[in-house]
Scaffold this active site. Sequence first.
Site, PDB file in Angstrom:
ATOM      1  N   TRP A 108       0.822  -1.206   0.000  1.00 39.16           N
ATOM      2  CA  TRP A 108       0.000   0.000   0.000  1.00 39.16           C
ATOM      3  C   TRP A 108       0.855   1.254   0.000  1.00 39.16           C
ATOM      4  O   TRP A 108       0.572   2.210  -0.724  1.00 39.16           O
ATOM      5  CB  TRP A 108      -1.001   0.008   1.154  1.00 39.16           C
ATOM      6  CG  TRP A 108      -2.072  -1.031   0.961  1.00 39.16           C
ATOM      7  CD1 TRP A 108      -2.323  -2.097   1.767  1.00 39.16           C
ATOM      8  CD2 TRP A 108      -3.019  -1.118  -0.119  1.00 39.16           C
ATOM      9  NE1 TRP A 108      -3.372  -2.838   1.255  1.00 39.16           N
ATOM     10  CE2 TRP A 108      -3.813  -2.261   0.108  1.00 39.16           C
ATOM     11  CE3 TRP A 108      -3.272  -0.339  -1.253  1.00 39.16           C
ATOM     12  CZ2 TRP A 108      -4.845  -2.651  -0.757  1.00 39.16           C
ATOM     13  CZ3 TRP A 108      -4.289  -0.727  -2.117  1.00 39.16           C
ATOM     14  CH2 TRP A 108      -5.064  -1.868  -1.868  1.00 39.16           C
ATOM     15  N   ASP A 178      -1.819   6.606   6.029  1.00 43.74           N
ATOM     16  CA  ASP A 178      -2.855   5.714   5.516  1.00 43.74           C
ATOM     17  C   ASP A 178      -3.188   4.749   6.655  1.00 43.74           C
ATOM     18  O   ASP A 178      -2.376   3.899   7.005  1.00 43.74           O
ATOM     19  CB  ASP A 178      -2.303   4.964   4.294  1.00 43.74           C
ATOM     20  CG  ASP A 178      -3.274   3.905   3.773  1.00 43.74           C
ATOM     21  OD1 ASP A 178      -4.343   3.707   4.367  1.00 43.74           O
ATOM     22  OD2 ASP A 178      -2.932   3.272   2.741  1.00 43.74           O
ATOM     23  N   LYS A 202     -12.932  -1.431   6.364  1.00 40.22           N
ATOM     24  CA  LYS A 202     -12.215  -2.436   7.157  1.00 40.22           C
ATOM     25  C   LYS A 202     -12.541  -2.309   8.642  1.00 40.22           C
ATOM     26  O   LYS A 202     -12.979  -3.264   9.251  1.00 40.22           O
ATOM     27  CB  LYS A 202     -10.724  -2.348   6.893  1.00 40.22           C
ATOM     28  CG  LYS A 202     -10.387  -2.950   5.527  1.00 40.22           C
ATOM     29  CD  LYS A 202      -9.076  -2.479   4.965  1.00 40.22           C
ATOM     30  CE  LYS A 202      -8.946  -2.953   3.520  1.00 40.22           C
ATOM     31  NZ  LYS A 202      -8.119  -2.068   2.715  1.00 40.22           N
TER      32      LYS A 202
HETATM   33  C1  LIG Z   1      -7.573  -1.571   1.590  1.00 37.22           C
HETATM   34  C2  LIG Z   1      -6.479  -0.586   1.698  1.00 37.22           C
HETATM   35  C3  LIG Z   1      -6.298   0.434   0.760  1.00 37.22           C
HETATM   36  C4  LIG Z   1      -7.153   0.555  -0.474  1.00 37.22           C
HETATM   37  O1  LIG Z   1      -8.387   1.042  -0.169  1.00 37.22           O
HETATM   38  P1  LIG Z   1      -9.489   1.269  -1.317  1.00 37.22           P
HETATM   39  O2  LIG Z   1     -10.596   1.885  -0.520  1.00 37.22           O
HETATM   40  O3  LIG Z   1      -9.814  -0.068  -1.890  1.00 37.22           O
HETATM   41  O4  LIG Z   1      -8.914   2.183  -2.322  1.00 37.22           O
HETATM   42  C5  LIG Z   1      -5.279   1.337   0.969  1.00 37.22           C
HETATM   43  N1  LIG Z   1      -4.482   1.263   2.040  1.00 37.22           N
HETATM   44  C6  LIG Z   1      -4.624   0.298   2.962  1.00 37.22           C
HETATM   45  C7  LIG Z   1      -3.709   0.249   4.129  1.00 37.22           C
HETATM   46  C8  LIG Z   1      -5.629  -0.654   2.819  1.00 37.22           C
HETATM   47  O5  LIG Z   1      -5.772  -1.618   3.743  1.00 37.22           O
END
Ligand SMILES: *Cc1c(COP(=O)(O)O)cnc(C)c1O
Length: 366
Positions: A108, A178, A202
């Site tokens: 990521w 993030d 999540k």
């Molecule tokens: C799932 C995830 C993403 C991507 O998220 P989307 O909403 O599918 O764009 C980015 N960073 C992390 C850490 C993730 O777990």
Amino acid sequence: MATQTRTETIYNFNAGPAILPRPVLEQVQAELLDYHGTGLSILEASHRGREYEEINREAEERLKRLLGVGNDYRVLFVQGGASQQFGMIPMNFLAEGAVADYIVTGSWSEKALEEASKIGQTHVAASTKDSGYRRVPSPAQLELSPDSAYVHICSNETISGTQWQRYPDVGDRRLVADMGSDILSRPLDGSQFALIYAGAQKNMGSAGVTAVITRTDWLEQAPTNLPTMLRYATFAKNDSLYNTPPVFAVYVMNLTLQWLESQGLDAIEQRNRQKAALIYDAVDDSGGYYRGHAEPQSRSMMNVTFRLPDEEQEKRFVAEATAAGFVGLKGHRTVGGIRVSLYNAMDVDGPTQLAEFMAEFARTNG
Ligand SMILES: *Cc1c(COP(=O)(O)O)cnc(C)c1O
């Protein structure tokens, strides 16, 4: 239409979209046809109506409270996922002639770096790629630019299963995180970050909305010639209601935040630690049958990743686990192996039962 009821318990270890708190789903179901006596579903209501505006405001206030940030921050509800944030952050904050530092700890943060590199100048302040993304870097490994526009980290690498236990000290630089897969999994002083972003799907809701928590004084620095919907200031100025927001996703997020507040983040963290320990213990106590991916000091509380002796056994593990009611255990398609996702809504019973299954599987196959 007949409703089907399952008798057997399903344990949901999906990596995302993922498990939601049962009380949240029940409340959604209970008020889906008639929202608070309006005679309309929230899905049918105007986003300019009193009901939605209240949801919108509550969700922002709750998230600020949970992250411990004050009025120098705004919460913005944006579509396009965390993946769109990879581009929006540099578009807004990486001006020509400036450099942004990226700490690369997995897929990521790699993606975030890749997108930022299309927009402006980036510098890899540290990378743990050589270690196979088994850990986050030590403080001594960081080579931050003297005057970076911001420092970007991924708080929890969902695919490889590593997590920052202590966030890096970046001095007076702006820290951007993030937190897609570990937001609100533990108490946090949000004010150490200039910007935090996370898709809701999540740890705090359903797919369709990404929360961006950002310092207000930073927003006005963004170029004014950006497309309206790619400029954070548009969202701030209009309380995320410039255009039609993802009303259902924000509604589900607000209910999930309410549930998190009722639990308290201290209790959530304690439970998350207990859950992760159950699976890591099952790995460590297997006499080497299961091999954990992350180094112990970088182990994620949210995504436990491990391998079996070969892919054949991994396939059988997933198949037998699924048959026994443990779903979502297959590792990400890019890395293989097994991934056990233990987000906030999962209670201790899931990993307790899975740990038993793991011990039994190792006994009969090892
Ligand atoms: C799932 C995830 C993403 C991507 O998220 P989307 O909403 O599918 O764009 C980015 N960073 C992390 C850490 C993730 O777990």
